[in-house]
Design an enzyme around this catalytic site. Structure first.
Site, PDB file in Angstrom:
ATOM      1  N   SER A  56      45.802  52.107  58.621  1.00  0.00           N
ATOM      2  CA  SER A  56      47.137  52.715  59.149  1.00  0.00           C
ATOM      3  C   SER A  56      46.888  53.559  60.690  1.00  0.00           C
ATOM      4  CB  SER A  56      47.925  53.133  58.223  1.00  0.00           C
ATOM      5  OG  SER A  56      49.346  53.546  58.794  1.00  0.00           O
ATOM      6  N   HIS A  57      47.527  54.729  60.456  1.00  0.00           N
ATOM      7  CA  HIS A  57      47.426  55.555  61.533  1.00  0.00           C
ATOM      8  C   HIS A  57      46.097  56.357  61.557  1.00  0.00           C
ATOM      9  CE1 HIS A  57      48.751  57.525  58.194  1.00  0.00           C
ATOM     10  NE2 HIS A  57      48.312  58.670  58.599  1.00  0.00           N
ATOM     11  N   ASP A  80      51.588  52.052  65.158  1.00  0.00           N
ATOM     12  CA  ASP A  80      50.494  52.769  64.861  1.00  0.00           C
ATOM     13  C   ASP A  80      49.570  51.686  64.482  1.00  0.00           C
ATOM     14  OD1 ASP A  80      51.588  51.511  62.590  1.00  0.00           O
ATOM     15  OD2 ASP A  80      50.738  52.876  61.236  1.00  0.00           O
ATOM     16  N   ASP A  90      48.414  49.848  62.189  1.00  0.00           N
ATOM     17  CA  ASP A  90      48.580  48.321  61.415  1.00  0.00           C
ATOM     18  C   ASP A  90      50.170  47.974  61.884  1.00  0.00           C
ATOM     19  OD1 ASP A  90      49.518  50.760  59.831  1.00  0.00           O
ATOM     20  OD2 ASP A  90      49.789  49.448  58.155  1.00  0.00           O
ATOM     21  N   ASP A 139      53.225  49.170  61.361  1.00  0.00           N
ATOM     22  CA  ASP A 139      54.408  49.580  60.552  1.00  0.00           C
ATOM     23  C   ASP A 139      55.284  50.668  60.886  1.00  0.00           C
ATOM     24  OD1 ASP A 139      52.592  51.244  59.543  1.00  0.00           O
ATOM     25  OD2 ASP A 139      52.763  50.663  57.627  1.00  0.00           O
ATOM     26  N   ARG A 140      54.637  51.518  61.806  1.00  0.00           N
ATOM     27  CA  ARG A 140      55.289  52.562  62.259  1.00  0.00           C
ATOM     28  C   ARG A 140      55.990  52.673  63.811  1.00  0.00           C
ATOM     29  NH1 ARG A 140      52.400  58.237  60.210  1.00  0.00           N
ATOM     30  NH2 ARG A 140      51.634  57.397  58.139  1.00  0.00           N
ATOM     31  N   LYS A 198      57.589  48.943  56.149  1.00  0.00           N
ATOM     32  CA  LYS A 198      58.256  49.374  57.240  1.00  0.00           C
ATOM     33  C   LYS A 198      57.710  48.512  58.346  1.00  0.00           C
ATOM     34  CE  LYS A 198      54.887  53.533  57.442  1.00  0.00           C
ATOM     35  NZ  LYS A 198      54.350  53.645  56.035  1.00  0.00           N
TER      36      LYS A 198
HETATM   37  C1  VG1 Z   1      51.651  59.341  55.147  1.00  0.00           C
HETATM   38  C2  VG1 Z   1      52.978  59.568  55.469  1.00  0.00           C
HETATM   39  C3  VG1 Z   1      54.298  58.615  54.508  1.00  0.00           C
HETATM   40  C4  VG1 Z   1      53.585  57.257  54.659  1.00  0.00           C
HETATM   41  C5  VG1 Z   1      52.202  57.313  54.547  1.00  0.00           C
HETATM   42  C6  VG1 Z   1      51.403  55.624  54.815  1.00  0.00           C
HETATM   43  O1  VG1 Z   1      51.578  59.522  53.794  1.00  0.00           O
HETATM   44  O2  VG1 Z   1      53.485  60.892  55.268  1.00  0.00           O
HETATM   45  O3  VG1 Z   1      55.586  58.670  54.788  1.00  0.00           O
HETATM   46  O4  VG1 Z   1      54.118  56.367  53.932  1.00  0.00           O
HETATM   47  O5  VG1 Z   1      51.516  58.030  55.480  1.00  0.00           O
HETATM   48  O6  VG1 Z   1      51.891  55.309  56.151  1.00  0.00           O
HETATM   49  P1  VG1 Z   1      50.963  61.274  53.250  1.00  0.00           P
HETATM   50  O7  VG1 Z   1      50.636  60.860  51.901  1.00  0.00           O
HETATM   51  O8  VG1 Z   1      49.578  61.346  53.854  1.00  0.00           O
HETATM   52  O9  VG1 Z   1      51.780  62.184  53.698  1.00  0.00           O
HETATM   53  V1  VG1 Z   1      50.992  54.282  57.082  1.00  0.00           V
HETATM   54  O10 VG1 Z   1      51.889  53.972  58.392  1.00  0.00           O
HETATM   55  O11 VG1 Z   1      49.714  54.038  56.023  1.00  0.00           O
HETATM   56  O12 VG1 Z   1      50.997  52.746  55.914  1.00  0.00           O
HETATM   57 CO    CO Z   2      50.719  52.308  59.174  1.00  0.00          CO
END
Ligand code: VG1
Ligand code: CO
Length: 542
Positions: free
Chosen positions: A112-113, A276, A278, A280-281, A375
């Protein structure tokens, strides 16, 4: 045809907030990815007519794991695998493809991010047949399997050409390399009024979209530039790169500062957005106006009926616990329920499947609806565009109007990153111990009304998930929340979420840091942040 490889369990393969996320170097260890993938297949037990979707955000190591996963899928008896060309599928597109083609599940290869590249992060997440992340019962079963695994299955085969559309074969399993963008872009065209947006663009509506060198580039270029008519160059950093071009593809004002600076400058277009790693954000910034993700959820919910897919209204709204209560106020006005879930999209799946909610969101820049089970960054961008095209006002005017109706939830998240695990755990343990005695105590001008550790009981299946974050409620409707991140790969990250409500007739256009000043101090004192972490200020504020 299939070979059985012996193996031994590897420690620390418990999926976090969004699947298994570790350094690339950890995933490169012999048997690491294989053990996890086999544990998934052992739990889901595919039938011979089952389809598996595989896609990733294009980061370093993506292609390697895709080749491995295809051979192992063949070894585990899948009938068919669908893979995005180039190994590319955004997370929401994966969700859509799973649903559209009746797959039994999918593998989302992404961190992801988190940053990419050989020294960056990698991740594997399993999604179920509804297109959403596997629920806790499944991820717990996968984890249980990783600690006792002793073999994996594979069919030996040369690498598949991922860059050419068409059919291939490993053993009895068919492999289809599919266009990663077309199905998703078509879905967006069904949901939103593209004619109205095109007309607004023709009338001068301008925007800038920063794909941050990550997966949304091809999607945004096709949808925004080719189908909606925004000028060429609207999409920046639009080619997915293995290291995201050095970007940290986390769409917030800190990491997307180029876009942020542009939107605050005199040459800003009307609308700015980013996504981001992948896809989804989403980050939403109007000319001169940053919209917090919590506010964006509320504003989208309040205006969703202006888009064709939601014209009948919303069944309900869901938000993660740390997300501000701005959406609750909209739900209240719409007279629909608002559900509060633990952090992570997997908790929304049951609510969406049961038809309890239509729109969901998280403070971390995730928003989505019942069109998929993830998302969806571009979905949020397009819903914003649809709303702006219908209402013919600026983002700033829409935000001010919203706050005049509902009041404003000033909001910030403070992240303390790279903490030592024991120190972070001690902080949380001490905070939890103090909860029974906090009510009635004052910190500066703020007095605690109540405090607890959030526990969730799924309204659909009753599955219980305890200890999802400490909540401190103050008498003036302010709130502080503390939890440890479940997606980091280096040390521990403490997240402190701050929220203060200002009523509709109150101060609606003040500086957020100023408005949250006293609350910030109170929260830092209550959690004894400096004592435990030796830090006086956070690494990232979003
Ligand atoms: C973070 C965010 C959460 C989100 C998750 C995955 O998790 O706070 O809201 O769902 O990332 O996002 P954490 O446990 O680090 O707070 V992503 O864009 O991976 O799919
Ligand atoms: Co993501």
């Amino acid at each position: 045809m299939r070979r059985t490889m012996t193996t031994t369990p590897i420690e620390g393969q418990r999926p976090g907030t969004s699947g298994l996320r570790k350094k690339v170097t950890v995933f490169q260890q012999p048997s690491y990815a294989e053990n996890f993938l086999q544990s998934v297949f052992d739990v889901v037990k595919p039938s011979s007519d089952a389809t598996l979707v595989i896609g990733g955000d294009g980061r370093f190591h993506n292609r390697t794991v895709i080749q491995q996963a295809m051979r192992m899928a063949a070894g585990n008896g899948y009938g068919r695998v669908l893979v995005g060309r180039g190994g590319i599928l955004s997370t929401p597109a994966t969700s859509h493809i799973i649903r559209k083609y009746g797959a039994s599940g999918g593998l989302v290869l992404s961190a992801s991010h988190n940053p990419g590249g050989p020294q960056g992060d990698f991740g594997i997440k399993y999604n179920i047949a509804n297109g959403g992340p596997a629920p806790e019962a499944v991820t717990e079963a996968i984890y249980a399997r990783t600690v006792e695994i002793d073999r994996w299955y594979i069919v030996d085969a040369p690498d598949i050409d991922l860059d050419t559309l068409g059919a291939n074969q490993i053993g009895d399993m068919r492999i289809e390399i599919i266009d990663p963008v077309a199905d998703y872009a078509d879905l967006m065209e069904e949901l939103f009024d593209f004619d109205a947006i095109r007309a607004a663009v023709a009338g001068g509506l301008s925007m800038s979209f920063d794909a941050m060198g990550a997966v949304t580039g091809p999607y945004a270029t096709e949808i925004l530039e080719n189908r909606l008519g925004f000028t060429k160059g609207t999409v920046r950093n639009g080619t997915p790169l293995e290291d995201f071009g050095g970007h940290h593809p986390d769409p917030n004002p800190v990491h997307a500062h180029e876009l942020y600076d542009l939107m605050m400058s005199p040459t800003a277009p009307d609308f700015g957005a980013a996504s981001d790693g992948d896809g989804d954000r989403n980050l939403i910034i109007g000319r001169g106006r940053f919209v917090t993700p919590s506010d964006s959820l509320a504003m989208l919910a309040a205006n969703a009926h202006l888009a064709p897919a939601y014209k009948k209204g919303l069944q309900g709204i869901a938000r993660s616990m740390p997300t501000s209560a701005a959406a609750d106020r909209v739900a209240n006005a719409l007279d629909v329920p608002c559900y509060e879930t633990p952090t992570g999209w997997k908790f929304f799946g049951n609510l969406l499947d049961a038809g309890f909610v239509t729109i969901c969101g998280e403070e971390s820049a995730g928003t989505g609806s019942d069109h998929v089970r993830e998302k969806d960054g571009l979905w949020a961008v397009l819903l914003w565009l649809n709303i702006l095209a219908e209402r013919r006002i600026s983002v700033n005017a829409l935000a001010l109007d919203h706050w005049k109706n509902y009041g404003r939830n000033y909001y910030a998240r403070h992240d303390y990153e790279g903490l030592e695990g024991p120190a972070a755990n001690a902080l949380m343990a001490e905070l939890e111990n103090s909860l029974p005695t906090l009510a009635g105590k004052s910190f500066g001008p703020l007095t605690v009304r109540a405090a607890d550790n959030f526990a969730y009981s799924d309204p659909v299946d009753g599955y219980k998930t305890p200890e999802q974050g400490v909540r401190i409620f103050f008498k003036d409707e302010s709130r502080a929340v503390f939890r440890l991140s479940g997606t980091g790969t280096e040390g521990a990250t403490l997240r402190m979420y701050l929220e203060r409500y200002e009523p509709a007739e109150g101060r609606l256009d003040e500086d957020t840091t100023y408005m949250l000043g006293e609350l910030t101090e109170a929260a830092k004192t209550i959690a004894a942040i400096e004592k435990h972490t030796k830090r006086t200020s956070p690494d990232v504020v979003t």
